[in-house]
Design a protein around this motif. Sequence first.
Motif, PDB file in Angstrom:
ATOM      1  N   TYR A  75     -44.186  42.817 -38.905  1.00 38.32           N
ATOM      2  CA  TYR A  75     -42.950  43.430 -38.425  1.00 38.32           C
ATOM      3  C   TYR A  75     -42.227  44.135 -39.572  1.00 38.32           C
ATOM      4  O   TYR A  75     -41.992  43.542 -40.622  1.00 38.32           O
ATOM      5  CB  TYR A  75     -42.022  42.371 -37.819  1.00 38.32           C
ATOM      6  N   GLU A 108     -39.002  47.000 -39.683  1.00 41.57           N
ATOM      7  CA  GLU A 108     -38.090  47.904 -38.976  1.00 41.57           C
ATOM      8  C   GLU A 108     -38.218  49.355 -39.483  1.00 41.57           C
ATOM      9  O   GLU A 108     -38.033  50.297 -38.718  1.00 41.57           O
ATOM     10  CB  GLU A 108     -36.649  47.381 -39.091  1.00 41.57           C
ATOM     11  N   TYR A 115     -40.273  51.805 -37.434  1.00 42.09           N
ATOM     12  CA  TYR A 115     -39.844  52.193 -36.078  1.00 42.09           C
ATOM     13  C   TYR A 115     -39.126  53.536 -36.096  1.00 42.09           C
ATOM     14  O   TYR A 115     -38.333  53.813 -37.000  1.00 42.09           O
ATOM     15  CB  TYR A 115     -38.855  51.175 -35.513  1.00 42.09           C
TER      16      TYR A 115
END
Length: 135
Positions: free
Chosen positions: A117, A119, A122
């Motif tokens: 993951y 951010e 994105y």
Amino acid sequence: MMQEIEIIDIPKIADPDGRGNLSVIEKEVLPFPIKRVYYLYDVPSSASRGGHAHIELQQCLIALSGSFEVVLDNGSERKIITLNKPNKALIIPNGIWRELENFSSGSVCLAVVSAEYAEEDYIRDYQDFLAFKRK
Ligand code: TYD
């Protein structure tokens, strides 16, 4: 266009004695190395998930239970794919905007993805996505 988005068959092992099916994802099934797994569940039918693109991350979505629709957008074309079989996997390459909608009651969306993951990977604004695709 969109040729990189594909639906692949996940091997299904049907039990000869009628004890149901087993599907397995081993590393050669997917076109990328698996780094993370997550899943969506208890999603209201009115909800929209996704609504982003990834700069690098590639992923595979599977309707483990129930069904939902995936809207895919490469910046110039849109298409909608319904997922409703636990042995079919939708491969979404990087650089594709996606929205997940119309989740059936009790549906579960498994995501098997190529990266941890982050951010920063994105793109969560659609206009930013279009600008990214024009670059
Ligand atoms: P988000 O990516 O917005 O969900 P979706 O695109 O499926 O609608 O993620 C929802 C929240 O969960 C957001 O705060 C980020 C967090 N999250 C993690 O912490 N780790 C993860 O692996 C994922 C996928 C999300």
